[in-house]
Design a protein around this motif. Structure first.
Motif, PDB file in Angstrom:
ATOM      1  N   MET A   1       0.879  -1.248  -0.091  1.00 52.96           N
ATOM      2  CA  MET A   1      -0.060  -0.120  -0.204  1.00 52.96           C
ATOM      3  C   MET A   1       0.703   1.333  -0.070  1.00 52.96           C
ATOM      4  O   MET A   1       2.066   1.230   0.632  1.00 52.96           O
ATOM      5  N   ALA A   2       0.468   2.332  -0.606  1.00 53.50           N
ATOM      6  CA  ALA A   2       1.094   3.423  -0.823  1.00 53.50           C
ATOM      7  C   ALA A   2       0.317   4.405   0.384  1.00 53.50           C
ATOM      8  O   ALA A   2      -0.825   4.404   0.429  1.00 53.50           O
ATOM      9  N   THR A   3       1.287   5.429   0.630  1.00 51.74           N
ATOM     10  CA  THR A   3       0.651   6.494   1.644  1.00 51.74           C
ATOM     11  C   THR A   3       0.666   7.715   0.961  1.00 51.74           C
ATOM     12  O   THR A   3       1.681   8.067   0.117  1.00 51.74           O
ATOM     13  N   ILE A   4      -0.483   8.587   0.886  1.00 54.53           N
ATOM     14  CA  ILE A   4      -0.412   9.659   0.327  1.00 54.53           C
ATOM     15  C   ILE A   4      -0.887  10.705   1.573  1.00 54.53           C
ATOM     16  O   ILE A   4      -1.674  10.769   2.489  1.00 54.53           O
ATOM     17  N   ASP A   5       0.296  11.918   1.484  1.00 54.03           N
ATOM     18  CA  ASP A   5       0.043  12.882   2.514  1.00 54.03           C
ATOM     19  C   ASP A   5      -0.793  14.078   1.573  1.00 54.03           C
ATOM     20  O   ASP A   5      -0.348  14.609   0.774  1.00 54.03           O
ATOM     21  N   GLY A   6      -1.877  14.389   2.107  1.00 52.47           N
ATOM     22  CA  GLY A   6      -2.699  15.059   1.368  1.00 52.47           C
ATOM     23  C   GLY A   6      -2.188  16.650   1.181  1.00 52.47           C
ATOM     24  O   GLY A   6      -2.464  17.155   0.363  1.00 52.47           O
ATOM     25  N   SER A   7      -1.467  17.047   2.223  1.00 54.89           N
ATOM     26  CA  SER A   7      -0.866  18.491   2.374  1.00 54.89           C
ATOM     27  C   SER A   7       0.056  18.550   1.323  1.00 54.89           C
ATOM     28  O   SER A   7       0.582  19.951   0.904  1.00 54.89           O
ATOM     29  N   SER A   8       0.562  17.413   0.742  1.00 51.29           N
ATOM     30  CA  SER A   8       1.792  17.669  -0.133  1.00 51.29           C
ATOM     31  C   SER A   8       1.534  17.428  -1.629  1.00 51.29           C
ATOM     32  O   SER A   8       2.346  17.700  -2.475  1.00 51.29           O
ATOM     33  N   ILE A   9       0.130  17.093  -1.657  1.00 52.01           N
ATOM     34  CA  ILE A   9      -0.408  16.913  -3.322  1.00 52.01           C
ATOM     35  C   ILE A   9      -0.552  18.287  -3.914  1.00 52.01           C
ATOM     36  O   ILE A   9      -1.258  19.094  -3.416  1.00 52.01           O
ATOM     37  N   LYS A  10       0.217  18.496  -5.076  1.00 55.10           N
ATOM     38  CA  LYS A  10      -0.072  19.856  -5.904  1.00 55.10           C
ATOM     39  C   LYS A  10      -0.504  19.109  -7.340  1.00 55.10           C
ATOM     40  O   LYS A  10      -0.930  20.225  -7.911  1.00 55.10           O
ATOM     41  N   LYS A  11      -0.182  18.113  -7.670  1.00 51.48           N
ATOM     42  CA  LYS A  11      -0.698  17.840  -9.120  1.00 51.48           C
ATOM     43  C   LYS A  11      -1.491  16.255  -9.121  1.00 51.48           C
ATOM     44  O   LYS A  11      -0.944  15.353  -8.639  1.00 51.48           O
ATOM     45  N   LEU A  12      -2.659  16.415  -9.171  1.00 53.64           N
ATOM     46  CA  LEU A  12      -3.498  15.107  -9.376  1.00 53.64           C
ATOM     47  C   LEU A  12      -3.958  14.951 -10.792  1.00 53.64           C
ATOM     48  O   LEU A  12      -4.245  15.746 -11.680  1.00 53.64           O
ATOM     49  N   ILE A  13      -3.697  13.749 -11.208  1.00 53.36           N
ATOM     50  CA  ILE A  13      -3.785  13.271 -12.787  1.00 53.36           C
ATOM     51  C   ILE A  13      -5.247  12.174 -12.437  1.00 53.36           C
ATOM     52  O   ILE A  13      -5.033  11.249 -11.998  1.00 53.36           O
ATOM     53  N   VAL A  14      -6.042  12.425 -13.554  1.00 54.85           N
ATOM     54  CA  VAL A  14      -7.249  11.683 -13.782  1.00 54.85           C
ATOM     55  C   VAL A  14      -6.738  10.961 -15.130  1.00 54.85           C
ATOM     56  O   VAL A  14      -6.611  11.503 -16.220  1.00 54.85           O
ATOM     57  N   ALA A  15      -6.432   9.581 -15.028  1.00 63.42           N
ATOM     58  CA  ALA A  15      -5.773   8.871 -16.169  1.00 63.42           C
ATOM     59  C   ALA A  15      -7.053   7.974 -16.817  1.00 63.42           C
ATOM     60  O   ALA A  15      -7.813   7.234 -16.062  1.00 63.42           O
ATOM     61  N   CYS A  16      -7.013   7.851 -18.147  1.00 65.12           N
ATOM     62  CA  CYS A  16      -7.980   7.080 -18.762  1.00 65.12           C
ATOM     63  C   CYS A  16      -7.472   6.441 -19.946  1.00 65.12           C
ATOM     64  O   CYS A  16      -6.305   6.435 -20.224  1.00 65.12           O
ATOM     65  N   ASP A  17      -8.312   5.344 -20.453  1.00 64.33           N
ATOM     66  CA  ASP A  17      -7.703   4.831 -21.650  1.00 64.33           C
ATOM     67  C   ASP A  17      -8.022   5.558 -22.768  1.00 64.33           C
ATOM     68  O   ASP A  17      -6.978   5.729 -23.578  1.00 64.33           O
ATOM     69  N   ALA A  18      -9.260   5.918 -23.365  1.00 62.36           N
ATOM     70  CA  ALA A  18      -9.442   6.436 -24.402  1.00 62.36           C
ATOM     71  C   ALA A  18      -9.367   8.139 -24.509  1.00 62.36           C
ATOM     72  O   ALA A  18      -9.024   8.701 -25.521  1.00 62.36           O
ATOM     73  N   GLY A  19      -9.655   8.927 -23.349  1.00 64.24           N
ATOM     74  CA  GLY A  19      -9.471  10.231 -23.199  1.00 64.24           C
ATOM     75  C   GLY A  19     -10.601  11.036 -23.451  1.00 64.24           C
ATOM     76  O   GLY A  19     -10.658  12.273 -23.659  1.00 64.24           O
ATOM     77  N   MET A  20     -11.925  10.285 -23.221  1.00 65.30           N
ATOM     78  CA  MET A  20     -12.985  10.847 -23.513  1.00 65.30           C
ATOM     79  C   MET A  20     -14.135  10.699 -22.469  1.00 65.30           C
ATOM     80  O   MET A  20     -13.920   9.786 -21.544  1.00 65.30           O
ATOM     81  N   GLY A  21     -15.119  11.343 -22.427  1.00 62.95           N
ATOM     82  CA  GLY A  21     -16.480  11.009 -21.605  1.00 62.95           C
ATOM     83  C   GLY A  21     -16.222  11.091 -20.093  1.00 62.95           C
ATOM     84  O   GLY A  21     -15.935  12.317 -19.660  1.00 62.95           O
ATOM     85  N   SER A  22     -16.416  10.008 -19.526  1.00 66.77           N
ATOM     86  CA  SER A  22     -16.637  10.041 -18.182  1.00 66.77           C
ATOM     87  C   SER A  22     -15.579  10.461 -17.203  1.00 66.77           C
ATOM     88  O   SER A  22     -15.642  11.218 -16.302  1.00 66.77           O
ATOM     89  N   SER A  23     -14.207  10.232 -17.908  1.00 68.31           N
ATOM     90  CA  SER A  23     -13.232  10.566 -16.951  1.00 68.31           C
ATOM     91  C   SER A  23     -12.915  12.221 -17.145  1.00 68.31           C
ATOM     92  O   SER A  23     -12.250  12.886 -16.244  1.00 68.31           O
ATOM     93  N   VAL A  24     -13.032  12.729 -18.316  1.00 65.64           N
ATOM     94  CA  VAL A  24     -13.101  14.088 -18.214  1.00 65.64           C
ATOM     95  C   VAL A  24     -14.114  14.832 -17.429  1.00 65.64           C
ATOM     96  O   VAL A  24     -13.769  15.777 -16.813  1.00 65.64           O
ATOM     97  N   MET A  25     -15.209  14.113 -17.326  1.00 64.91           N
ATOM     98  CA  MET A  25     -16.321  14.750 -16.373  1.00 64.91           C
ATOM     99  C   MET A  25     -15.778  14.625 -14.991  1.00 64.91           C
ATOM    100  O   MET A  25     -15.815  15.505 -14.145  1.00 64.91           O
ATOM    101  N   LEU A  26     -15.107  13.541 -14.454  1.00 68.82           N
ATOM    102  CA  LEU A  26     -14.497  13.492 -13.120  1.00 68.82           C
ATOM    103  C   LEU A  26     -13.293  14.479 -13.226  1.00 68.82           C
ATOM    104  O   LEU A  26     -13.408  15.193 -12.177  1.00 68.82           O
ATOM    105  N   ALA A  27     -12.482  14.555 -14.192  1.00 69.55           N
ATOM    106  CA  ALA A  27     -11.452  15.484 -13.818  1.00 69.55           C
ATOM    107  C   ALA A  27     -12.064  16.977 -13.418  1.00 69.55           C
ATOM    108  O   ALA A  27     -11.567  17.927 -12.862  1.00 69.55           O
ATOM    109  N   SER A  28     -13.215  17.270 -14.482  1.00 69.69           N
ATOM    110  CA  SER A  28     -13.663  18.704 -14.205  1.00 69.69           C
ATOM    111  C   SER A  28     -14.425  18.823 -12.881  1.00 69.69           C
ATOM    112  O   SER A  28     -14.172  19.888 -12.296  1.00 69.69           O
ATOM    113  N   GLN A  29     -14.957  17.673 -12.253  1.00 69.90           N
ATOM    114  CA  GLN A  29     -15.610  17.665 -10.977  1.00 69.90           C
ATOM    115  C   GLN A  29     -14.386  18.159  -9.799  1.00 69.90           C
ATOM    116  O   GLN A  29     -14.560  18.658  -8.952  1.00 69.90           O
ATOM    117  N   LEU A  30     -13.254  17.330 -10.056  1.00 73.82           N
ATOM    118  CA  LEU A  30     -12.410  17.374  -9.077  1.00 73.82           C
ATOM    119  C   LEU A  30     -11.587  18.695  -9.140  1.00 73.82           C
ATOM    120  O   LEU A  30     -11.159  19.179  -8.093  1.00 73.82           O
TER     121      LEU A  30
END
Length: 102
Positions: A1-30
């Motif tokens: 398991m990995a540990t994430i320190d929320g205070s050190s996060i500066k760049k979050l990536i939403v990665a997808c397979d095709a690059g369209m649709g639902s993952s773009v909506m998730l990125a926008s929401q985030l």
């Protein structure tokens, strides 16, 4: 398991397979949810995740591929594009400056 320190996060990536649709909506929401935190949210195909990512969220079926592209970056798999508890946990950790296990 990995540990994430929320205070050190500066760049979050939403990665997808095709690059369209639902993952773009998730990125926008985030982007909206994290707007006041100073965190950059970007959308990327899983094969070209930027190396400067601090955390990657991706559909569970793509998690192993994402880990292969950025082995030193925590990858958070999710099942639901909107309202997934794993993604909500990451957002909360960033906003609260908490440390979480993923």
């Amino acid at each position: 398991m990995a540990t994430i320190d929320g205070s050190s996060i500066k760049k979050l990536i939403v990665a997808c397979d095709a690059g369209m649709g639902s993952s773009v909506m998730l990125a926008s929401q985030l982007k909206k949810q994290l707007a006041k935190s100073g965190v950059t949210v970007e959308h990327s195909p899983v094969a070209t995740i930027p190396g400067d990512a601090d955390v990657v969220v991706t559909q569970a079926g793509l998690a192993d591929r994402a880990r292969g592209v950025v082995p030193d970056v925590p990858v958070v798999p999710f099942q639901l594009f909107l309202g997934d508890p794993a993604v909500a946990k990451v957002v909360k950790a960033i906003l609260d400056g908490d440390t979480i296990e993923v």
